[in-house]
Design an enzyme around this catalytic site. Structure first.
Site, PDB file in Angstrom:
ATOM      1  N   GLU A 121      33.327  54.715  34.623  1.00  0.00           N
ATOM      2  CA  GLU A 121      34.132  54.156  33.255  1.00  0.00           C
ATOM      3  C   GLU A 121      34.699  52.743  34.171  1.00  0.00           C
ATOM      4  O   GLU A 121      35.494  53.674  35.137  1.00  0.00           O
ATOM      5  CB  GLU A 121      34.606  55.094  32.580  1.00  0.00           C
ATOM      6  CG  GLU A 121      35.522  54.277  31.633  1.00  0.00           C
ATOM      7  CD  GLU A 121      37.247  53.580  32.402  1.00  0.00           C
ATOM      8  OE1 GLU A 121      36.839  52.269  31.618  1.00  0.00           O
ATOM      9  OE2 GLU A 121      38.053  54.814  32.002  1.00  0.00           O
TER      10      GLU A 121
ATOM     11  N   LYS B 189      39.623  64.293  44.441  1.00  0.00           N
ATOM     12  CA  LYS B 189      40.399  63.218  44.279  1.00  0.00           C
ATOM     13  C   LYS B 189      41.550  61.865  43.712  1.00  0.00           C
ATOM     14  O   LYS B 189      40.915  61.169  42.953  1.00  0.00           O
ATOM     15  CB  LYS B 189      39.686  62.145  45.651  1.00  0.00           C
ATOM     16  CG  LYS B 189      41.247  61.496  46.642  1.00  0.00           C
ATOM     17  CD  LYS B 189      40.786  60.495  47.414  1.00  0.00           C
ATOM     18  CE  LYS B 189      41.016  59.091  46.737  1.00  0.00           C
ATOM     19  NZ  LYS B 189      42.104  58.483  46.256  1.00  0.00           N
TER      20      LYS B 189
ATOM     21  N   GLU C  30      40.202  40.961  34.131  1.00  0.00           N
ATOM     22  CA  GLU C  30      41.334  41.961  34.308  1.00  0.00           C
ATOM     23  C   GLU C  30      42.171  41.721  34.294  1.00  0.00           C
ATOM     24  O   GLU C  30      42.389  41.888  36.104  1.00  0.00           O
ATOM     25  CB  GLU C  30      40.322  42.650  34.097  1.00  0.00           C
ATOM     26  CG  GLU C  30      41.021  44.401  33.732  1.00  0.00           C
ATOM     27  CD  GLU C  30      40.297  45.517  33.752  1.00  0.00           C
ATOM     28  OE1 GLU C  30      40.826  46.575  32.656  1.00  0.00           O
ATOM     29  OE2 GLU C  30      39.523  45.977  34.870  1.00  0.00           O
TER      30      GLU C  30
ATOM     31  N   CYS D 237      42.588  50.459  30.616  1.00  0.00           N
ATOM     32  CA  CYS D 237      41.060  49.723  30.628  1.00  0.00           C
ATOM     33  C   CYS D 237      40.689  48.686  29.062  1.00  0.00           C
ATOM     34  O   CYS D 237      39.647  48.411  29.409  1.00  0.00           O
ATOM     35  CB  CYS D 237      39.958  51.175  31.303  1.00  0.00           C
ATOM     36  SG  CYS D 237      39.783  52.393  30.746  1.00  0.00           S
TER      37      CYS D 237
END
Length: 499
Positions: free
Chosen positions: A266, A191, A398, A300
């Protein structure tokens, strides 16, 4: 008006693309059962690019059924492993032939500079597939000596896989997971991120052209809360491999528990970069800038926190401010002169701006940036805050944008303590000319990857993953292969029981 399955698009660089709009199931593009769609936008000017079909739970059922049938079919399950490898080589070659087109789609949808998409993203995608193609006929178990009356051996057998690819590296993340999944004989329901479906859909065309049997790879566009949730909780799926936010990963873990799916995650990061007083300052500044400002800060592992020893702190601030103002050229991502394009989405744009306000409110010093750029598009000037304390929100959470938080330290232990003070553990950098100290500190840092005198290095042969709330398991390298197979032990009796 019914949406067609293909549409000719003309990109901002003039490239004409016969773009698939349908869901890719069983090697064919099909309409969604409900007729639901989603629209993808150009973040540079907020204009509509196109509309594609969006999957719901019924479409997920079809894709899973196709993948299950392919998994059991002799055309895939009994294929010579070297043939699996050849199919991956074929796909890599087709991606290489379509480099300009695929890079254009990623640039158009998420705003990364075209020069970067071609040189870095496409280059890595091709290399990853070729690397795992070479592993396809090297997936083997071992014999285990338990005595002369037994033949005991292990098999490494495919699982059956699902995953989502994130919007910041659409094609790269697809190949990171397609490579090991297909090399080990799995079938896939992929997806794409709802913000960036186009390159994944085009990849479907190339997968069919490469010669993969129907159902081996199925690609769905759709919203995470609908299609993503349906896949995560689907009892016909055995494995989830996800790259994305920590919050989404937690939701996926809950949904995946319905049948105890194998998972690889992750997730987010808040990576520190430590600069000791004996570091090569010029190199620390260059790496410090690229480590957070590349890809508009949407990485990331971005080294978004820099910890500088107090004796060189002020000098470092001056130098990285100058480097940022000199190198971070904002503008059209299709221009060769551009270093920084727009944030990928309005949501991310607003998020970054909110953290800028939070930094000001907490008492950090705004060194540069901190403003919108231009009248159209999701552009934000590269932002640097200094005087950032460990507990500040901008140091703990973050941001995922061109946003750098700089703090200071006096001694090594203080640097390590500050580096480890967040809930994340994806990456970290250490700058020093003392190699003994570098490796000593590297061992103490809570992170899946540590760079010494560099930042953001990645290689397809080297494992990549996080600790704490930055993930579970590893991707890339030979290490990744274990996450896509089940180990089966076989005991063979060689002599009859006596008595």
């Amino acid at each position: 008006m019914t949406l067609p399955l293909f549409k000719e698009l003309v990109a901002p660089n003039g490239l004409k693309i016969n773009q698939p709009l349908g869901l890719f199931v069983n090697n064919e593009f099909v309409k969604s059962k409900s007729g639901d769609t989603l629209t993808t936008l150009n973040p540079s000017d907020e204009s509509e690019i196109t509309t594609v079909y969006a999957a719901n739970s019924a479409d997920v059922d079809d894709a899973v059924a196709a993948a299950r049938d392919a998994f059991r079919s002799p055309s895939w399950s009994e294929i010579n492993p070297s043939k699996r490898g050849q199919l991956l080589y074929n796909l890599a070659d087709l991606i290489e032939k379509n480099t300009e087109l695929l890079a254009t789609l990623d640039t158009w949808e998420m705003g990364k500079p075209l020069s970067v998409a071609k040189a870095e993203d496409l280059g890595e995608s091709i290399a990853v597939l070729k690397y795992y193609a070479g592993f396809s006929d090297k997936i083997h178990g071992r014999t285990i000596d338990v005595g002369p009356r037994k033949l005991v051996y292990t098999l490494h057998q495919p699982i059956g896989v699902w995953y989502v690819i994130p919007w910041n590296y659409p094609l790269v993340m697809a190949t990171w997971k397609l490579g090991p999944a297909l090399a080990t004989g799995n079938t896939v329901v992929l997806k794409s991120a709802e913000q960036t479906p186009l390159s994944a859909l085009y990849l479907g065309k190339l997968i069919k052209e490469a010669g993969f049997p129907p159902g081996v790879v199925n690609i769905l566009s759709g919203y995470g809360k609908i299609a993503g949730a349906a896949i995560a909780g689907h009892e016909g799926i055995d494995k989830v491999a996800f790259t994305g936010s920590t919050a989404t990963a937690k939701s996926i873990m809950k949904a995946a528990s319905v049948n105890l799916k194998n998972i690889t995650l992750e997730t987010g990061g808040k990576s520190p970069l430590i600069v000791f007083e004996d570091a090569d300052l010029e190199q620390a500044v260059k790496w410090g800038h690229s480590g957070i400002m590349s890809n508009m800060g949407q990485v990331c592992t971005a080294t978004s926190r820099i910890l500088v020893q107090d004796t060189i702190h002020d000098k470092f601030i001056q130098e990285i401010k100058a480097q940022t103002e000199r190198v971070s050229v904002l503008g059209d991502p299709f221009s060769e002169a551009t270093f920084q394009g727009p944030q990928a989405t309005k949501q991310q744009y607003d998020r970054v701006l909110s953290y800028i306000e939070a930094g000001k409110a907490e008492g950090a010093t705004l060194v540069c940036g901190g403003t919108k750029h231009g009248d159209k598009g999701y552009f934000i000037t590269p932002t640097i805050f200094s005087d950032v304390k460990d507990h500040y929100k901008i140091n703990q959470e973050e941001v995922f944008g061109p946003f750098l938080a700089i703090g200071k330290f006096s001694i090594e232990d203080e640097a390590v303590r500050s580096a480890n003070c967040t809930s994340y553990g994806l990456g970290a950098s250490i700058f020093t000319s003392d190699i003994t100290r570098a490796h000593r500190v590297a061992a103490k840092i809570e992170a899946g990857t540590v760079w010494i005198n560099s930042s953001q290095d990645s290689h397809y042969a080297v494992p990549f993953g996080g600790v704490k709330q930055s993930g579970i398991g590893s991707e890339l390298g030979e290490y990744a292969l274990t996450g896509y197979t089940n180990t089966k032990a076989v005991h063979g009796e060689l002599s009859p029981l006596s008595g």
